[in-house]
Design an enzyme around this catalytic site. Sequence first.
Site, PDB file in Angstrom:
ATOM      1  N   TYR A  73       2.164   5.259   6.432  1.00 55.71           N
ATOM      2  CA  TYR A  73       3.052   4.654   5.588  1.00 55.71           C
ATOM      3  C   TYR A  73       4.317   4.241   5.762  1.00 55.71           C
ATOM      4  N   SER A  74       5.010   5.479   5.850  1.00 53.11           N
ATOM      5  CA  SER A  74       6.553   5.428   6.240  1.00 53.11           C
ATOM      6  C   SER A  74       7.110   4.628   7.393  1.00 53.11           C
ATOM      7  N   THR A  81      11.785   2.990   0.468  1.00 51.48           N
ATOM      8  CA  THR A  81      11.388   4.563  -0.049  1.00 51.48           C
ATOM      9  C   THR A  81      12.351   5.397   1.069  1.00 51.48           C
ATOM     10  N   ASP A  82      12.658   6.607   0.393  1.00 53.47           N
ATOM     11  CA  ASP A  82      13.267   7.547   1.266  1.00 53.47           C
ATOM     12  C   ASP A  82      12.458   8.130   2.193  1.00 53.47           C
ATOM     13  N   GLU A  83      11.191   7.804   2.451  1.00 51.59           N
ATOM     14  CA  GLU A  83      10.305   8.190   3.259  1.00 51.59           C
ATOM     15  C   GLU A  83      10.686   7.710   4.904  1.00 51.59           C
ATOM     16  N   GLU A 110       1.054  -1.067  -0.082  1.00 53.51           N
ATOM     17  CA  GLU A 110       0.145  -0.196  -0.288  1.00 53.51           C
ATOM     18  C   GLU A 110       0.944   1.295   0.032  1.00 53.51           C
ATOM     19  N   ASN A 139      10.898  10.188  -4.693  1.00 52.38           N
ATOM     20  CA  ASN A 139       9.560   9.829  -5.363  1.00 52.38           C
ATOM     21  C   ASN A 139       9.895   9.695  -6.984  1.00 52.38           C
ATOM     22  N   ASN A 140       9.009   8.895  -7.568  1.00 53.53           N
ATOM     23  CA  ASN A 140       9.134   8.584  -8.699  1.00 53.53           C
ATOM     24  C   ASN A 140       8.152   9.143  -9.566  1.00 53.53           C
ATOM     25  N   SER A 151       5.258   1.918   8.297  1.00 57.38           N
ATOM     26  CA  SER A 151       5.150   0.520   7.919  1.00 57.38           C
ATOM     27  C   SER A 151       6.323   0.017   6.953  1.00 57.38           C
ATOM     28  N   LYS A 152       6.814   0.959   5.925  1.00 56.28           N
ATOM     29  CA  LYS A 152       7.859   0.677   5.103  1.00 56.28           C
ATOM     30  C   LYS A 152       9.236   0.510   5.998  1.00 56.28           C
ATOM     31  N   LYS A 157      -1.565  10.061  -7.129  1.00 60.81           N
ATOM     32  CA  LYS A 157      -0.272  10.745  -6.548  1.00 60.81           C
ATOM     33  C   LYS A 157      -0.203  12.262  -7.295  1.00 60.81           C
ATOM     34  N   THR A 159      -0.272  -5.580   4.700  1.00 55.16           N
ATOM     35  CA  THR A 159       0.409  -5.783   3.392  1.00 55.16           C
ATOM     36  C   THR A 159       1.826  -5.523   3.578  1.00 55.16           C
ATOM     37  N   HIS A 181       2.643  16.498   7.597  1.00 50.61           N
ATOM     38  CA  HIS A 181       3.344  16.602   6.072  1.00 50.61           C
ATOM     39  C   HIS A 181       4.841  16.490   6.092  1.00 50.61           C
TER      40      HIS A 181
HETATM   41  P1  NAD Z   1       1.272   1.121  -6.354  1.00 49.53           P
HETATM   42  O1  NAD Z   1       0.380   1.521  -5.435  1.00 49.53           O
HETATM   43  O2  NAD Z   1       1.403   1.879  -7.816  1.00 49.53           O
HETATM   44  O3  NAD Z   1       1.412  -0.432  -6.838  1.00 49.53           O
HETATM   45  C1  NAD Z   1       1.356  -1.471  -5.631  1.00 49.53           C
HETATM   46  C2  NAD Z   1       0.913  -2.724  -6.433  1.00 49.53           C
HETATM   47  O4  NAD Z   1       1.095  -3.752  -5.407  1.00 49.53           O
HETATM   48  C3  NAD Z   1      -0.529  -2.829  -6.837  1.00 49.53           C
HETATM   49  O5  NAD Z   1      -0.222  -3.456  -8.181  1.00 49.53           O
HETATM   50  C4  NAD Z   1      -1.175  -3.664  -5.834  1.00 49.53           C
HETATM   51  O6  NAD Z   1      -2.391  -4.330  -6.394  1.00 49.53           O
HETATM   52  C5  NAD Z   1      -0.260  -4.595  -5.329  1.00 49.53           C
HETATM   53  N1  NAD Z   1      -0.491  -4.886  -3.866  1.00 49.53           N
HETATM   54  C6  NAD Z   1      -0.922  -4.232  -2.900  1.00 49.53           C
HETATM   55  N2  NAD Z   1      -1.070  -4.999  -1.895  1.00 49.53           N
HETATM   56  C7  NAD Z   1      -0.628  -6.278  -2.364  1.00 49.53           C
HETATM   57  C8  NAD Z   1      -0.825  -7.369  -1.636  1.00 49.53           C
HETATM   58  N3  NAD Z   1      -1.247  -7.456  -0.235  1.00 49.53           N
HETATM   59  N4  NAD Z   1      -0.517  -8.501  -2.128  1.00 49.53           N
HETATM   60  C9  NAD Z   1      -0.139  -8.564  -3.437  1.00 49.53           C
HETATM   61  N5  NAD Z   1      -0.106  -7.450  -4.253  1.00 49.53           N
HETATM   62  C10 NAD Z   1      -0.578  -6.178  -3.583  1.00 49.53           C
HETATM   63  O7  NAD Z   1       2.862   1.451  -5.675  1.00 49.53           O
HETATM   64  P2  NAD Z   1       4.325   1.877  -6.810  1.00 49.53           P
HETATM   65  O8  NAD Z   1       4.211   3.357  -6.371  1.00 49.53           O
HETATM   66  O9  NAD Z   1       4.397   1.279  -7.827  1.00 49.53           O
HETATM   67  O10 NAD Z   1       5.409   1.537  -5.430  1.00 49.53           O
HETATM   68  C11 NAD Z   1       5.711   0.322  -5.474  1.00 49.53           C
HETATM   69  C12 NAD Z   1       6.886   0.179  -4.255  1.00 49.53           C
HETATM   70  O11 NAD Z   1       7.875   1.072  -4.378  1.00 49.53           O
HETATM   71  C13 NAD Z   1       6.100   0.107  -3.019  1.00 49.53           C
HETATM   72  O12 NAD Z   1       6.691  -0.559  -2.192  1.00 49.53           O
HETATM   73  C14 NAD Z   1       6.531   1.595  -2.625  1.00 49.53           C
HETATM   74  O13 NAD Z   1       6.802   1.605  -1.243  1.00 49.53           O
HETATM   75  C15 NAD Z   1       8.021   1.752  -3.284  1.00 49.53           C
HETATM   76  N6  NAD Z   1       8.227   3.033  -3.499  1.00 49.53           N
HETATM   77  C16 NAD Z   1       7.513   3.995  -4.300  1.00 49.53           C
HETATM   78  C17 NAD Z   1       8.053   5.354  -4.392  1.00 49.53           C
HETATM   79  C18 NAD Z   1       7.095   6.205  -5.383  1.00 49.53           C
HETATM   80  O14 NAD Z   1       7.345   7.478  -5.581  1.00 49.53           O
HETATM   81  N7  NAD Z   1       5.813   5.693  -6.095  1.00 49.53           N
HETATM   82  C19 NAD Z   1       9.339   5.747  -4.368  1.00 49.53           C
HETATM   83  C20 NAD Z   1       9.940   4.816  -3.747  1.00 49.53           C
HETATM   84  C21 NAD Z   1       9.602   3.650  -3.287  1.00 49.53           C
HETATM   85  P1  TYD Z   2       2.376  12.165  -3.100  1.00 47.63           P
HETATM   86  O1  TYD Z   2       2.625  12.128  -4.815  1.00 47.63           O
HETATM   87  O2  TYD Z   2       1.406  11.700  -2.517  1.00 47.63           O
HETATM   88  O3  TYD Z   2       3.694  11.549  -2.881  1.00 47.63           O
HETATM   89  P2  TYD Z   2       4.400  11.433  -1.051  1.00 47.63           P
HETATM   90  O4  TYD Z   2       3.448  11.855  -0.450  1.00 47.63           O
HETATM   91  O5  TYD Z   2       4.644   9.936  -1.099  1.00 47.63           O
HETATM   92  O6  TYD Z   2       5.662  12.223  -1.309  1.00 47.63           O
HETATM   93  O7  TYD Z   2       2.923  13.691  -2.793  1.00 47.63           O
HETATM   94  C1  TYD Z   2       3.676  14.365  -3.322  1.00 47.63           C
HETATM   95  C2  TYD Z   2       3.612  15.740  -2.773  1.00 47.63           C
HETATM   96  O8  TYD Z   2       2.660  16.453  -3.180  1.00 47.63           O
HETATM   97  C3  TYD Z   2       3.505  15.679  -0.990  1.00 47.63           C
HETATM   98  O9  TYD Z   2       4.176  16.892  -0.558  1.00 47.63           O
HETATM   99  C4  TYD Z   2       1.925  15.764  -1.031  1.00 47.63           C
HETATM  100  C5  TYD Z   2       1.832  16.736  -2.101  1.00 47.63           C
HETATM  101  N1  TYD Z   2       0.385  16.774  -2.869  1.00 47.63           N
HETATM  102  C6  TYD Z   2      -0.517  17.754  -2.894  1.00 47.63           C
HETATM  103  O10 TYD Z   2      -0.075  19.186  -2.660  1.00 47.63           O
HETATM  104  N2  TYD Z   2      -1.677  17.755  -3.502  1.00 47.63           N
HETATM  105  C7  TYD Z   2      -2.057  16.515  -3.897  1.00 47.63           C
HETATM  106  O11 TYD Z   2      -3.213  16.434  -4.297  1.00 47.63           O
HETATM  107  C8  TYD Z   2      -1.291  15.296  -3.717  1.00 47.63           C
HETATM  108  C9  TYD Z   2      -1.918  13.872  -4.005  1.00 47.63           C
HETATM  109  C10 TYD Z   2      -0.077  15.596  -3.212  1.00 47.63           C
END
Ligand code: NAD
Ligand code: TYD
Length: 342
Positions: free
Chosen positions: A153-154, A125-127, A84, A182-183, A156-157, A192, A100, A279
């Site tokens: 979230y952070s 994650t860097d979080e 999640e 952040n990706n 749990s990670k 996001k 999860t 935040h």
């Molecule tokens: P996402 O939310 O887009 O995708 C998560 C995927 O995991 C989904 O396909 C979902 O169906 C699956 N999933 C969730 N719970 C599950 C479970 N219990 N069993 C099986 N599958 C399950 O997430 P994302 O942005 O692609 O992130 C992927 C990973 O990278 C995560 O671990 C996240 O913490 C990490 N991460 C994300 C970012 C970012 O910027 N998005 C940055 C650094 C690290």
């Molecule tokens: P997000 O994409 O949720 O990533 P993360 O919180 O994991 O960094 O959010 C990126 C930044 O943007 C964060 O500082 C929160 C802000 N944000 C908004 O200002 N408005 C929005 O609707 C969302 C989703 C995020």
Amino acid sequence: MKILVTGGAGFIGSNFIFYELEKHPEDSILCVDCLTYAGNLSTLEPVMEQENFSFVKMDIRDREGIFDLFEKTRPDVVVNFAAESHVDRSIENPQVFLETNIIGTSILMDAAKAYGVKRYHQVSTDEVYGDLPMDRPDLFFYEDTPLHTSSPYSSSKASADLLVMAYHRTYGLPVTISRCSNNYGPYQFPEKLIPLMIANALADKPLPVYGEGLNIRDWLYVQDHCKAIDLILRKGRVGEVYNIGGHNEMRNIDIVKLICDELGKPYDLIRHVEDRKGHDQRYAIDPGKIHKELGWLPDTKFADGIRLTIQWYLDHKDWWENIISGDYQKYYEKMYGEGGIH
Ligand code: NAD
Ligand code: TYD
């Protein structure tokens, strides 16, 4: 090499699958994903028929199912993306994040241990490092920066990361951890920041910026993250953590304005809304270790990556409009019905 990828129907996992199949066609990938709201099977359609790719709908919290799958498929390597991943949802409902992100990770590692996988890689994650103050631009996150989390979230990670290191020390599980900033890029779920702003701007809807929009995130194009994980799997040292980031810090408000500029939309769509609870102010990665040890550097500059991303969302309206309408959740049922490896 047989790679089990969890969470591969999500944003980064799907990009990683495309990257690996292209770069290492000699390897095979088994994707495990339970298709939560964030998983979209249609994303994987381009590779679904490939011989060296298979998909199984399964929850990583399903201990019996996961053990059975390892017994049948015997993966060499596990890469755990499944999580999640949305901070705002974790503030509303922490429970599923703990189940999860922590319990799911422990189940995967138990199976990895029982079936002798050669590498268990945890995508973190860097979080987990918490945040940095705005008035100290000289500070960065290093691999030995103490974990100091802010959101459910952070937390749990970070808990999962601690367990991963514990399994390494206690049981000798051959683990690696990557902590990325952040990706952004194709296939990111439109809750996001970047895809949400693109989708709303295109529909002339308000652009909700939390607080003043001055919070800083360190943005990396998703393929550069995939490249880093691939390098860690093949050349990284067991038991090590690698930070991944491209030194690209941006204020949220500047990103939103840039998206408006690129799409020719007025800034008066921007709405400053109530700030996120707890935040985090600033994230900033020092990627020196992965650069020095593995030669990793990002390929895509933010100016190029954000244009590619906006263009991708313009060219793939069906993909995100299906998500916004909820239709994508019917795709699995329509294509595959229940159960079984495809
Ligand atoms: P996402 O939310 O887009 O995708 C998560 C995927 O995991 C989904 O396909 C979902 O169906 C699956 N999933 C969730 N719970 C599950 C479970 N219990 N069993 C099986 N599958 C399950 O997430 P994302 O942005 O692609 O992130 C992927 C990973 O990278 C995560 O671990 C996240 O913490 C990490 N991460 C994300 C970012 C970012 O910027 N998005 C940055 C650094 C690290
Ligand atoms: P997000 O994409 O949720 O990533 P993360 O919180 O994991 O960094 O959010 C990126 C930044 O943007 C964060 O500082 C929160 C802000 N944000 C908004 O200002 N408005 C929005 O609707 C969302 C989703 C995020």
